[in-house]
Design a protein around this motif. Structure first.
Motif, PDB file in Angstrom:
ATOM      1  N   PRO A  34       0.813  -1.231   0.000  1.00  0.00           N
ATOM      2  CA  PRO A  34       0.000   0.000   0.000  1.00  0.00           C
ATOM      3  C   PRO A  34       0.838   1.270   0.000  1.00  0.00           C
ATOM      4  CG  PRO A  34      -0.848  -1.576   1.602  1.00  0.00           C
ATOM      5  CD  PRO A  34       0.472  -2.090   1.150  1.00  0.00           C
ATOM      6  N   VAL A  35       1.912   1.296   0.814  1.00  0.00           N
ATOM      7  CA  VAL A  35       2.747   2.502   0.876  1.00  0.00           C
ATOM      8  C   VAL A  35       3.400   2.770  -0.472  1.00  0.00           C
ATOM      9  CG1 VAL A  35       4.802   3.533   1.911  1.00  0.00           C
ATOM     10  CG2 VAL A  35       3.171   2.316   3.352  1.00  0.00           C
ATOM     11  N   ALA A  36       3.984   1.733  -1.073  1.00  0.00           N
ATOM     12  CA  ALA A  36       4.699   1.912  -2.337  1.00  0.00           C
ATOM     13  C   ALA A  36       3.764   2.325  -3.465  1.00  0.00           C
ATOM     14  CB  ALA A  36       5.431   0.621  -2.700  1.00  0.00           C
ATOM     15  N   LEU A  37       2.659   1.609  -3.605  1.00  0.00           N
ATOM     16  CA  LEU A  37       1.783   1.834  -4.757  1.00  0.00           C
ATOM     17  C   LEU A  37       0.935   3.095  -4.591  1.00  0.00           C
ATOM     18  CD1 LEU A  37       0.664  -1.858  -5.414  1.00  0.00           C
ATOM     19  CD2 LEU A  37       2.588  -0.594  -6.395  1.00  0.00           C
ATOM     20  N   ILE A  38       0.340   3.271  -3.415  1.00  0.00           N
ATOM     21  CA  ILE A  38      -0.506   4.459  -3.200  1.00  0.00           C
ATOM     22  C   ILE A  38       0.346   5.720  -3.152  1.00  0.00           C
ATOM     23  CG2 ILE A  38      -2.055   5.594  -1.564  1.00  0.00           C
ATOM     24  CD1 ILE A  38      -3.122   2.835  -0.808  1.00  0.00           C
ATOM     25  N   GLY A  39       1.498   5.634  -2.472  1.00  0.00           N
ATOM     26  CA  GLY A  39       2.375   6.806  -2.395  1.00  0.00           C
ATOM     27  C   GLY A  39       2.833   7.268  -3.765  1.00  0.00           C
ATOM     28  N   TYR A  40       3.207   6.328  -4.615  1.00  0.00           N
ATOM     29  CA  TYR A  40       3.639   6.689  -5.967  1.00  0.00           C
ATOM     30  C   TYR A  40       2.465   7.192  -6.800  1.00  0.00           C
ATOM     31  CZ  TYR A  40       5.637   6.183 -10.663  1.00  0.00           C
ATOM     32  OH  TYR A  40       6.065   6.405 -11.950  1.00  0.00           O
TER      33      TYR A  40
END
Length: 542
Positions: free
Chosen positions: A377-383
Motif C-alpha cells: 500500500p505505501v509503495a503503490l498508493i504513495g507513488y
C-alpha cells in the motif's frame, strides 16, 4: 615331524616375530620420546618425558613387550593375533585420550574448560536465553524488516516505473520469503546441533575459515550499515517533528538531533540479550504498522496531486540508469531481516520432538503478512498520489495535517529505536565473543558497558558525518543486503544439500543467486552516485 632344517627355523622365527605389531613401532617410538623418522633416534637411551600422559607411555611399553615377549616369539598362532593385540592397545589408547579417568588432572581441565565455556555462553547475548515464544519471532522479524526502508518505496517506484516497480516488489517478497525459509530449515539440519549465528551456518557450508571470511564481513557491513542509516533516520524524524511543531523556532542542526537520538541507545544498548529487548521490539513492530498505515492513508486523504506525473524524473539517460540502479538498492534494503533471523531463532527452545523451526516459521509467516500490508500500500498508493515528485521519505511529502505528520514521525523514531537494538545485538555478540574468547577478557558488566558504548558512539559519528539518507539506502541495500538476503542462503543450501543438477530446487536456487548477484553489483553504483551528488552541497556537521 622333526626333519626341518635350519632354514625352516629361520622363517618360522621371522613369521613369529615380525607380525602386524611392527606397524605400531612408530607409535611406540614417538610416545616414548623418540620420533620414528629421526635418524639420530637410533641407539639413544629411552627416557620418559614429564609431558607424556603416563597411560599413553604404558601403552607404548606394552606394545614393545607384545612384540618381543617370549610368548609371542614361540607362539604358533597366526600373525593376526598380534594384530588383535595391537587393535586392543590402540583402542585403549584412544579411550584413554578421549575419556580421561574421573578425578584425573586431564578430566579436571576439561571440566573447568566446559564450565567456563558454559558461563561464557550464558553471558553472550545470543545464547544466554532460549525461552522465546513464536510471537517473539513474529514481532522481531517485523521490527527487523519493516523499517525506514518502507518510507523510501514510493521514491524507488518513481525511478522504476509502474511495470518494473511492481514486478521487483513482488519478486523480492517471494524470493526473500523463500530464502528465509531456507535459513529456518538449516538452523537445525545437523541433529543435536544448532547454528545460532549466521557465520556458524556459513562455516558449516563453506568450511571453518572460508565460512567466516564469506559471512562475517557481509553481515557486519549489513548490521552496522543499518544502524548508521537508522541513526540518520531517527535524527531526521526528530528534526521533522521539531520543524512541524514549531515553525517559527530557530532551526537546529541535524547533527544535534542525531545526537539526541543516539542518547537513547547509550542506555538501551546495555540490555543483555534478545529476549530482554522483546518489549522494545514489540513496540517497534506496532509502530511500523502504524506509521505505514498513516503514510498510505494520509496520502489517500491528501488526494491525487494536480500536476502528478509518472514519467522519468531524471533529466538525462545516464541519470535515469543510475536512479534505476539506486532504486533497486532501496528495495533490497526494505527486505533486510535475514541478517538476524538465525539469531532470533536461537532464542526459541528446541527439542527433538518440537524443533524450533515450527514456531519460528509460524512467526515468519505472520511477519511476512504484516510486511505485505505495509509495503505494497505505501509503495503503490504513495507513488500513485505524488508521482515523480515524491520525496525519498514519503512522510516529508505529507505536510498536512501537522498533528498526523508529528505522530507518524514519532512512530518512526520509536520503531528505529527498536530496529537499531535488534541489529546491534548480533554485533554486540561478535564483539563480546572476540573480547572474551579470543582476548581472554573477563565477562563483566564493565566490559559490556565500554564495548557497547564505543559501538553506539561509532555509529553516531558516522551518521553525523554522512547523513545522506537516500544514497545510504541504495548503497548499503545493494552492497550488503543483496548477498545476505537474496543469494547467500541459496548458496549454502546448494553446498549442504547438493540437489540434483537441473532439478526444480537446483534451478530455483540458481535463479535467486543470479538475480541477487546482479542486484549486488548494480545497485551500489546508483547509491554511490546519489551520495556524491548530495555531498556536493553538503557542509559537514551542519
Amino acid at each position: 615331524m622333526q626333519n626341518g632344517g635350519t632354514h625352516y627355523s629361520a622363517f618360522h622365527s621371522v613369521t613369529a616375530v615380525v607380525g602386524a605389531g611392527v606397524l605400531s613401532l612408530p607409535y611406540a617410538m614417538s610416545e616414548l620420546g623418540c620420533v620414528s623418522h629421526d635418524r639420530n633416534c637410533i641407539g639413544k637411551e629411552v627416557t620418559f618425558s614429564t609431558q607424556h600422559n603416563p597411560f599413553v607411555s604404558l601403552n607404548a611399553i606394552y606394545t614393545w613387550l607384545a612384540l618381543y615377549s617370549p610368548a609371542s616369539m614361540g607362539s604358533d598362532k597366526p600373525s593376526d593375533q598380534n594384530s588383535n593385540n595391537f587393535s586392543s592397545i590402540a583402542d585403549e589408547k584412544s579411550d584413554t585420550r578421549l575419556q580421561p579417568a574421573e578425578g584425573s588432572e586431564d578430566q579436571q581441565v576439561i571440566d573447568e574448560r566446559t564450565e567456563r565455556q558454559k558461563k561464557i555462553d550464558d553471558w553472550l547475548p545470543i545464547t544466554s536465553s532460549r525461552n522465546a515464544k513464536w510471537w517473539y519471532s513474529a514481532f522481531h522479524n517485523v521490527t527487523a524488516m519493516v523499517g525506514a526502508g518502507v518510507l523510501s518505496l514510493p521514491y524507488a517506484m518513481s525511478h522504476l516505473g509502474w511495470g518494473p516497480g511492481v514486478a521487483i516488489l513482488v519478486l523480492s517478497w517471494v524470493i526473500t520469503l523463500f530464502t528465509l525459509w531456507q535459513m529456518v530449515e538449516m538452523h537445525e539440519m545437523v541433529p543435536g546441533k544448532r547454528f545460532d549465528r549466521y557465520h556458524e551456518l556459513g562455516q558449516h557450508a563453506f568450511g571453518e575459515k572460508l565460512g567466516l571470511y564469506i559471512v562475517v564481513p557481509q553481515q557486519l557491513i549489513c548490521e552496522v550499515g543499518v544502524d548508521i542509516v537508522y541513526m540518520v533516520t531517527g535524527g531526521k524524524s526528530l528534526q521533522k517533528i521539531h520543524k512541524t511543531a514549531c515553525k517559527n523556532c530557530k532551526p537546529i542542526k541535524t547533527t544535534y538531533f542525531i545526537m539526541i537520538f543516539a542518547s537513547v541507545h547509550f542506555v538501551l544498548s546495555h540490555l543483555p540479550n534478545f529476549n530482554s529487548i522483546s518489549g522494545v521490539s514489540l513496540a517497534a513492530a506496532v509502530m511500523s504498522l502504524s506509521y505505514s498505515t498513516i503514510a498510505w492513508a494520509a496520502s489517500v486523504h491528501k488526494g491525487l496531486q494536480a500536476d502528478v506525473h509518472y514519467g522519468d524524473r531524471a533529466s538525462s539517460t545516464a541519470g535515469s540508469v543510475f536512479n534505476f540502479l539506486s532504486a533497486l538498492g532501496d528495495v533490497a534494503f526494505a527486505y533486510a531481516g535475514h541478517n538476524v533471523v538465525l539469531e532470533i531463532q536461537a532464542t526459541i527452545p528446541s527439542t527433538p520432538a518440537k524443533p524450533s523451526k515450527g514456531p519460528m516459521w509460524k512467526g515468519v509467516i505472520f511477519a511476512y503478512i504484516v510486511v505485505a500490508l505495509c509495503y505494497f500500500p505505501v509503495a503503490l498508493i504513495g507513488y500513485y498520489i505524488f508521482g515523480d515528485k515524491v520525496e525519498d521519505n514519503i512522510l516529508i511529502s505529507l505536510e498536512k495535517p501537522a498533528w498526523l505528520i508529528i505522530m507518524a514521525n514519532a512512530f518512526v523514531v520509536v520503531h528505529v529505536i527498536g530496529s537499531y537494538q535488534l541489529y546491534a545485538m548480533p554485533v554486540f555478540d561478535m564483539i563480546e565473543t572476540v573480547l572474551v574468547k579470543k582476548l581472554n577478557c573477563k565477562p563483566t558488566t564493565t566490559l559490556r558497558f565500554i564495548s557497547r558504548n564505543i559501538y553506539v558512539a561509532f555509529t553516531m559519528f558516522v551518521g553525523i558525518t554522512f547523513p545522506f539518507f537516500g544514497g545510504l539506502l541504495g548503497f548499503f541495500g545493494g552492497f550488503a543486503f543483496s548477498p545476505t538476503t537474496y543469494f547467500l542462503p541459496c548458496t549454502m543450501w546448494l553446498a549442504v544439500y547438493k540437489p540434483k543438477r537441473f532439478s526444480l530446487s537446483w534451478l530455483i536456487n540458481w535463479i535467486c543467486i543470479t538475480l541477487g548477484v546482479l542486484l549486488m553489483i548494480l545497485s551500489p553504483i546508483g547509491g554511490l552516485r546519489t551520495i556524491i551528488i548530495q555531498a556536493k552541497n553538503y557542509e559537514f556537521y551542519s
